[in-house]
Design a protein around this motif. Structure first.
Motif, PDB file in Angstrom:
ATOM      1  N   THR A 102      12.967  73.218   0.141  1.00  0.00           N
ATOM      2  CA  THR A 102      14.171  72.919  -0.638  1.00  0.00           C
ATOM      3  C   THR A 102      13.961  71.732  -1.580  1.00  0.00           C
ATOM      4  OG1 THR A 102      15.054  71.362   0.991  1.00  0.00           O
ATOM      5  CG2 THR A 102      15.660  73.703   1.264  1.00  0.00           C
ATOM      6  N   TYR A 103      14.918  71.566  -2.460  1.00  0.00           N
ATOM      7  CA  TYR A 103      14.920  70.418  -3.358  1.00  0.00           C
ATOM      8  C   TYR A 103      14.840  69.123  -2.547  1.00  0.00           C
ATOM      9  CZ  TYR A 103      16.278  67.171  -7.015  1.00  0.00           C
ATOM     10  OH  TYR A 103      16.290  66.133  -7.911  1.00  0.00           O
ATOM     11  N   LYS A 104      15.582  69.071  -1.462  1.00  0.00           N
ATOM     12  CA  LYS A 104      15.587  67.861  -0.621  1.00  0.00           C
ATOM     13  C   LYS A 104      14.184  67.550  -0.114  1.00  0.00           C
ATOM     14  CE  LYS A 104      17.818  65.717   3.312  1.00  0.00           C
ATOM     15  NZ  LYS A 104      17.248  65.701   4.609  1.00  0.00           N
ATOM     16  N   ASP A 105      13.457  68.581   0.359  1.00  0.00           N
ATOM     17  CA  ASP A 105      12.085  68.373   0.833  1.00  0.00           C
ATOM     18  C   ASP A 105      11.217  67.758  -0.266  1.00  0.00           C
ATOM     19  OD1 ASP A 105      12.674  69.656   3.314  1.00  0.00           O
ATOM     20  OD2 ASP A 105      12.246  71.613   2.422  1.00  0.00           O
ATOM     21  N   LEU A 106      11.336  68.305  -1.460  1.00  0.00           N
ATOM     22  CA  LEU A 106      10.510  67.829  -2.568  1.00  0.00           C
ATOM     23  C   LEU A 106      10.929  66.444  -3.049  1.00  0.00           C
ATOM     24  CD1 LEU A 106      10.175  71.152  -4.563  1.00  0.00           C
ATOM     25  CD2 LEU A 106       8.434  70.035  -3.178  1.00  0.00           C
ATOM     26  N   SER A 107      12.229  66.167  -3.034  1.00  0.00           N
ATOM     27  CA  SER A 107      12.689  64.859  -3.515  1.00  0.00           C
ATOM     28  C   SER A 107      12.214  63.725  -2.609  1.00  0.00           C
ATOM     29  CB  SER A 107      14.213  64.842  -3.654  1.00  0.00           C
ATOM     30  OG  SER A 107      14.844  64.921  -2.397  1.00  0.00           O
ATOM     31  N   GLU A 108      11.948  64.032  -1.348  1.00  0.00           N
ATOM     32  CA  GLU A 108      11.402  63.015  -0.443  1.00  0.00           C
ATOM     33  C   GLU A 108       9.958  62.677  -0.805  1.00  0.00           C
ATOM     34  OE1 GLU A 108      11.995  64.690   3.450  1.00  0.00           O
ATOM     35  OE2 GLU A 108      14.172  64.485   3.311  1.00  0.00           O
ATOM     36  N   LEU A 109       9.214  63.667  -1.281  1.00  0.00           N
ATOM     37  CA  LEU A 109       7.821  63.465  -1.677  1.00  0.00           C
ATOM     38  C   LEU A 109       7.675  62.967  -3.106  1.00  0.00           C
ATOM     39  CD1 LEU A 109       6.182  66.683  -0.201  1.00  0.00           C
ATOM     40  CD2 LEU A 109       5.831  64.342   0.576  1.00  0.00           C
ATOM     41  N   PHE A 110       8.567  63.429  -3.972  1.00  0.00           N
ATOM     42  CA  PHE A 110       8.492  63.129  -5.403  1.00  0.00           C
ATOM     43  C   PHE A 110       9.806  62.514  -5.865  1.00  0.00           C
ATOM     44  CE2 PHE A 110       6.186  67.149  -4.555  1.00  0.00           C
ATOM     45  CZ  PHE A 110       4.882  66.703  -4.768  1.00  0.00           C
ATOM     46  N   PRO A 111      10.013  61.219  -5.617  1.00  0.00           N
ATOM     47  CA  PRO A 111      11.299  60.604  -5.989  1.00  0.00           C
ATOM     48  C   PRO A 111      11.520  60.549  -7.502  1.00  0.00           C
ATOM     49  CG  PRO A 111       9.771  58.969  -5.093  1.00  0.00           C
ATOM     50  CD  PRO A 111       9.121  60.299  -4.934  1.00  0.00           C
ATOM     51  N   ASN A 112      10.440  60.615  -8.289  1.00  0.00           N
ATOM     52  CA  ASN A 112      10.550  60.613  -9.737  1.00  0.00           C
ATOM     53  C   ASN A 112      10.777  62.054 -10.187  1.00  0.00           C
ATOM     54  OD1 ASN A 112      10.444  60.032 -12.454  1.00  0.00           O
ATOM     55  ND2 ASN A 112       8.250  59.561 -12.480  1.00  0.00           N
ATOM     56  N   ASN A 124       9.288  84.261 -15.643  1.00  0.00           N
ATOM     57  CA  ASN A 124       8.940  85.028 -14.451  1.00  0.00           C
ATOM     58  C   ASN A 124       9.681  84.570 -13.198  1.00  0.00           C
ATOM     59  OD1 ASN A 124       7.145  87.038 -15.431  1.00  0.00           O
ATOM     60  ND2 ASN A 124       5.641  85.422 -15.797  1.00  0.00           N
ATOM     61  N   GLY A 125      10.680  83.710 -13.364  1.00  0.00           N
ATOM     62  CA  GLY A 125      11.555  83.371 -12.250  1.00  0.00           C
ATOM     63  C   GLY A 125      11.495  81.958 -11.719  1.00  0.00           C
ATOM     64  N   ALA A 126      10.643  81.108 -12.273  1.00  0.00           N
ATOM     65  CA  ALA A 126      10.564  79.728 -11.784  1.00  0.00           C
ATOM     66  C   ALA A 126      11.880  79.003 -12.037  1.00  0.00           C
ATOM     67  CB  ALA A 126       9.417  78.983 -12.449  1.00  0.00           C
ATOM     68  N   ILE A 127      12.340  78.293 -11.029  1.00  0.00           N
ATOM     69  CA  ILE A 127      13.575  77.510 -11.160  1.00  0.00           C
ATOM     70  C   ILE A 127      13.306  76.017 -10.985  1.00  0.00           C
ATOM     71  CG2 ILE A 127      15.108  79.405 -10.511  1.00  0.00           C
ATOM     72  CD1 ILE A 127      15.254  78.071  -7.681  1.00  0.00           C
ATOM     73  N   GLY A 128      12.025  75.636 -10.896  1.00  0.00           N
ATOM     74  CA  GLY A 128      11.627  74.251 -10.763  1.00  0.00           C
ATOM     75  C   GLY A 128      10.126  74.139 -10.928  1.00  0.00           C
ATOM     76  N   ALA A 129       9.634  72.895 -11.085  1.00  0.00           N
ATOM     77  CA  ALA A 129       8.198  72.683 -11.258  1.00  0.00           C
ATOM     78  C   ALA A 129       7.802  71.313 -10.730  1.00  0.00           C
ATOM     79  CB  ALA A 129       7.811  72.797 -12.728  1.00  0.00           C
ATOM     80  N   ILE A 130       6.553  71.224 -10.339  1.00  0.00           N
ATOM     81  CA  ILE A 130       5.935  69.928 -10.076  1.00  0.00           C
ATOM     82  C   ILE A 130       5.066  69.663 -11.295  1.00  0.00           C
ATOM     83  CG2 ILE A 130       4.351  68.618  -8.615  1.00  0.00           C
ATOM     84  CD1 ILE A 130       5.337  70.238  -6.238  1.00  0.00           C
ATOM     85  N   TRP A 131       5.136  68.441 -11.819  1.00  0.00           N
ATOM     86  CA  TRP A 131       4.495  68.134 -13.090  1.00  0.00           C
ATOM     87  C   TRP A 131       3.690  66.854 -12.984  1.00  0.00           C
ATOM     88  CZ3 TRP A 131       4.613  71.913 -16.449  1.00  0.00           C
ATOM     89  CH2 TRP A 131       4.211  71.678 -17.750  1.00  0.00           C
ATOM     90  N   GLN A 136       3.955  68.889   4.473  1.00  0.00           N
ATOM     91  CA  GLN A 136       5.359  68.703   4.861  1.00  0.00           C
ATOM     92  C   GLN A 136       6.002  70.040   5.204  1.00  0.00           C
ATOM     93  OE1 GLN A 136       7.794  66.300   2.285  1.00  0.00           O
ATOM     94  NE2 GLN A 136       9.663  67.267   2.983  1.00  0.00           N
ATOM     95  N   TYR A 137       5.727  71.065   4.408  1.00  0.00           N
ATOM     96  CA  TYR A 137       6.330  72.375   4.670  1.00  0.00           C
ATOM     97  C   TYR A 137       5.793  72.968   5.970  1.00  0.00           C
ATOM     98  CZ  TYR A 137       8.113  77.084   4.053  1.00  0.00           C
ATOM     99  OH  TYR A 137       8.768  78.271   4.250  1.00  0.00           O
ATOM    100  N   MET A 138       4.498  72.832   6.228  1.00  0.00           N
ATOM    101  CA  MET A 138       3.924  73.345   7.477  1.00  0.00           C
ATOM    102  C   MET A 138       4.532  72.626   8.681  1.00  0.00           C
ATOM    103  SD  MET A 138       2.099  75.823   6.786  1.00  0.00           S
ATOM    104  CE  MET A 138       1.609  76.537   5.263  1.00  0.00           C
ATOM    105  N   LYS A 139       4.740  71.336   8.548  1.00  0.00           N
ATOM    106  CA  LYS A 139       5.375  70.576   9.629  1.00  0.00           C
ATOM    107  C   LYS A 139       6.812  71.062   9.848  1.00  0.00           C
ATOM    108  CE  LYS A 139       6.504  65.887  11.021  1.00  0.00           C
ATOM    109  NZ  LYS A 139       6.497  64.466  10.655  1.00  0.00           N
ATOM    110  N   LYS A 140       7.523  71.315   8.756  1.00  0.00           N
ATOM    111  CA  LYS A 140       8.899  71.808   8.840  1.00  0.00           C
ATOM    112  C   LYS A 140       8.933  73.161   9.552  1.00  0.00           C
ATOM    113  CE  LYS A 140      12.774  72.958   5.761  1.00  0.00           C
ATOM    114  NZ  LYS A 140      13.273  72.909   4.382  1.00  0.00           N
ATOM    115  N   ILE A 141       7.997  74.030   9.217  1.00  0.00           N
ATOM    116  CA  ILE A 141       7.937  75.352   9.845  1.00  0.00           C
ATOM    117  C   ILE A 141       7.629  75.230  11.338  1.00  0.00           C
ATOM    118  CG2 ILE A 141       6.620  77.499   9.982  1.00  0.00           C
ATOM    119  CD1 ILE A 141       6.234  77.299   6.956  1.00  0.00           C
ATOM    120  N   LYS A 142       6.658  74.392  11.668  1.00  0.00           N
ATOM    121  CA  LYS A 142       6.221  74.263  13.067  1.00  0.00           C
ATOM    122  C   LYS A 142       7.302  73.674  13.961  1.00  0.00           C
ATOM    123  CE  LYS A 142       1.309  73.922  12.122  1.00  0.00           C
ATOM    124  NZ  LYS A 142       0.141  73.049  12.102  1.00  0.00           N
TER     125      LYS A 142
END
Length: 151
Positions: A4-14, A57-64, A96-102
């Motif tokens: 989710t956006y929340k997961d990414l915002s924790e890693l990428f605050p900018n 092609n459906g992207a609704i966000g990006a890491i840059w 982070q995502y693998m940890k969330k899944i586990k």
């Protein structure tokens, strides 16, 4: 369980664009030409393609990557997470995502799909949802990307 956006915002605050902590990413791809419904586009290499094509092609966000110009056609609301090292950021996001899944009950749950071309994954089939296999394949892919950047 989606990334989710929340997961990414924790890693990428900018970041720029909308800030919707509940926004789920159903797919992750490093190739703009690939169909990526509700996707997160991560241009990991020169072969990734253009952000505009990823959006088509459906992207609704990006890491840059920090310092790389964001195309002027990018919608103002489009969430972009900025990092100073895109490969390292991708690696941290994957961990982070693998940890969330586990740590969650994932049986019979929808999960974020990682969409990468098979030849980039050393000819491994990446359509599996087995966590151990996904983690191993992502590790191989990240290692390959790191070597390409050093070489």
């Amino acid at each position: 369980m989606f990334l989710t956006y929340k997961d990414l915002s924790e890693l990428f605050p900018n970041s720029r664009g909308i800030r919707d902590i509940n926004l789920p990413f159903h797919t992750i791809s490093s190739f703009a030409e690939q169909n990526q419904p509700k996707g997160l586009f991560i241009p990991l290499s020169e072969e990734s393609g253009e952000l505009g094509k990823a959006i088509e092609n459906g992207a609704i966000g990006a890491i840059w990557e920090e310092g790389k110009e964001i195309p002027k056609y990018t919608p103002n609301h489009f969430p972009i997470f900025i990092t100073n090292d895109i490969v390292k950021g991708f690696k941290e996001m994957t961990k982070q995502y693998m940890k969330k899944i586990k740590t969650s009950e994932t049986k019979n749950m929808d999960m974020t799909k990682f969409l990468f071309l098979e030849e980039k994954l050393l000819n491994e089939n990446f359509k599996t949802y087995d966590i151990a296999v996904v983690e191993e394949n992502l590790s191989l892919y990240i290692e390959q990307l790191s070597e390409e950047r050093r070489g």
